[in-house]
Design a protein around this motif. Sequence first.
Motif, mmCIF file in Angstrom:
data_model
loop_
_atom_site.group_PDB
_atom_site.id
_atom_site.type_symbol
_atom_site.label_atom_id
_atom_site.label_comp_id
_atom_site.label_asym_id
_atom_site.label_seq_id
_atom_site.Cartn_x
_atom_site.Cartn_y
_atom_site.Cartn_z
ATOM 1 N N HIS A 22 11.189 5.330 -1.300
ATOM 2 C CA HIS A 22 11.267 5.389 -2.764
ATOM 3 C C HIS A 22 11.260 3.990 -3.385
ATOM 4 N N ALA A 23 11.641 2.984 -2.594
ATOM 5 C CA ALA A 23 11.599 1.605 -3.092
ATOM 6 C C ALA A 23 10.195 1.013 -3.006
ATOM 7 N N GLY A 24 9.243 1.788 -2.494
ATOM 8 C CA GLY A 24 7.863 1.341 -2.432
ATOM 9 C C GLY A 24 7.452 0.728 -1.110
ATOM 10 N N LEU A 25 8.306 0.825 -0.090
ATOM 11 C CA LEU A 25 7.974 0.248 1.213
ATOM 12 C C LEU A 25 7.170 1.222 2.059
ATOM 13 N N ARG A 26 6.430 0.655 3.010
ATOM 14 C CA ARG A 26 5.720 1.460 4.005
ATOM 15 C C ARG A 26 6.674 1.705 5.170
#
Length: 478
Positions: A22-26
Amino acid sequence: MIDATVVGAGPNGLVAAVTLAHAGLRVRLVERGERVGGGMSSAELTLPGYLHDVCSAVHPGALASSFFRSWGLTERVPFRIPEVSYAHPLDGRPAALAYRDLDRTVAELEEDGPAWNRMMRPLVDRFAGVQDFTGNQLLRVPRDPIAAVRYGLRSLVHGPAPALAGFRGQAGPALFAGAAAHTVAPLHSLASGGAGLMLAAFGHTVGWGLPVGGSQAIADALAADLVAHGGEIVLGQHVGSPADLEPSAATLLDTSPAHLARFGEDLLPGGYRRALERWPRGDGVAKVDFATSGPIPWSDPRVATAPTVHLGGTRAEIAAGERDVARGRVPERPYVLLVQPSFEDPSRAPAGHHTVWAYIHVPAGSEVDATELVTQQIERFAPGFRDLVVASASRSAAELEEENPNDPGGEIMGGRMSIWRLVRRPVLSTVPWRTPAPGLFLASASTPPGPSTHGMNGWFAARTALRDVFDIHDAPFA
């Protein structure tokens, strides 16, 4: 290149992976088993059509968890939250019942009602503060100091000195002992007293809820959300060292401290690694699941209204049994934690039939089959139960470890439960999820705030990784 790897798809690993995604990490989630969930999973353990929870079954901690509330657990997974949170049958008298309604509980406890009210009312009135204190790192200033003081003082009374609690009969002490015994530790300990208060407070506020379709429904919902946010799940892969993983900036382990020590053998300082290796395990559990042709015939029919039932008789009997376990013996009349989920969720069994989930406490590594011990305790309060059993499946403490190496000796609490071990978990630190190795974090129940299916260990570990490695200070679900 992936940004973060999470090892272990138990509840904390799933929560950590979802938070990072959800924080945008892969994110890549790696699990040695063939399905996600770990202890938060369900399977047909006895017969086809009978769905049993593998480990965790009832989820007051999830309903109270700040992560799961922010994530929207009850919007994603339907829950049954009964009027009676838990029941405690007693010999020759009506059972003691803990209702979500505190006033009703107090009224039905009669002579023990005033003491129960004094014990629980101040915690229920400041439940948000109690939940914040118990669901967080203890080495911090609590947001609600009054709630923390009320909780701490009651833990002192109801753990080591229950005689000071003011109960006059047997019902109140037994009802509290049933909740306190969840710790798999002697009842006179601060940890047991604190856990009993926390669980009882959950019972009078958020309730002791059951997910429809079993605990697997929660795991599957988390996995689906992870994939929806670009995460990847790899099943059937054992991870013993960093060489088993593709490189990533952050690695989070939802594993035991011993596994972290082996994984980070070449990365961690010797002192820290030895502290992990010395992390003391607690005693274990032996589990039994039953498929039955009808409902449990409780002597007090009201017990059927509570999915969770504590069996063991009086507080003195339960305390004696827990002392036996601590001394390396299997009690002849053990404390039994029993769940009858199909009363609230008929999808768990064929029409008219039921599933029963139960475990007892045993010394770590015990090979005892608990089927007969559990059956005898159920028969004690529900004569005729034995005749309804159409199938059963048991797993000793030793077998539980074989299935899940993160439950050493069949121990399911993430380590021995004591007040010191809740502070030093697994080391004394204000940020215990961080290890001395850059980019390596521990995200299991062996970190604060300890055991239960609340996911907060994973969320705190993910938040720490976001700050340390990616300079992201506003973690999702805060």
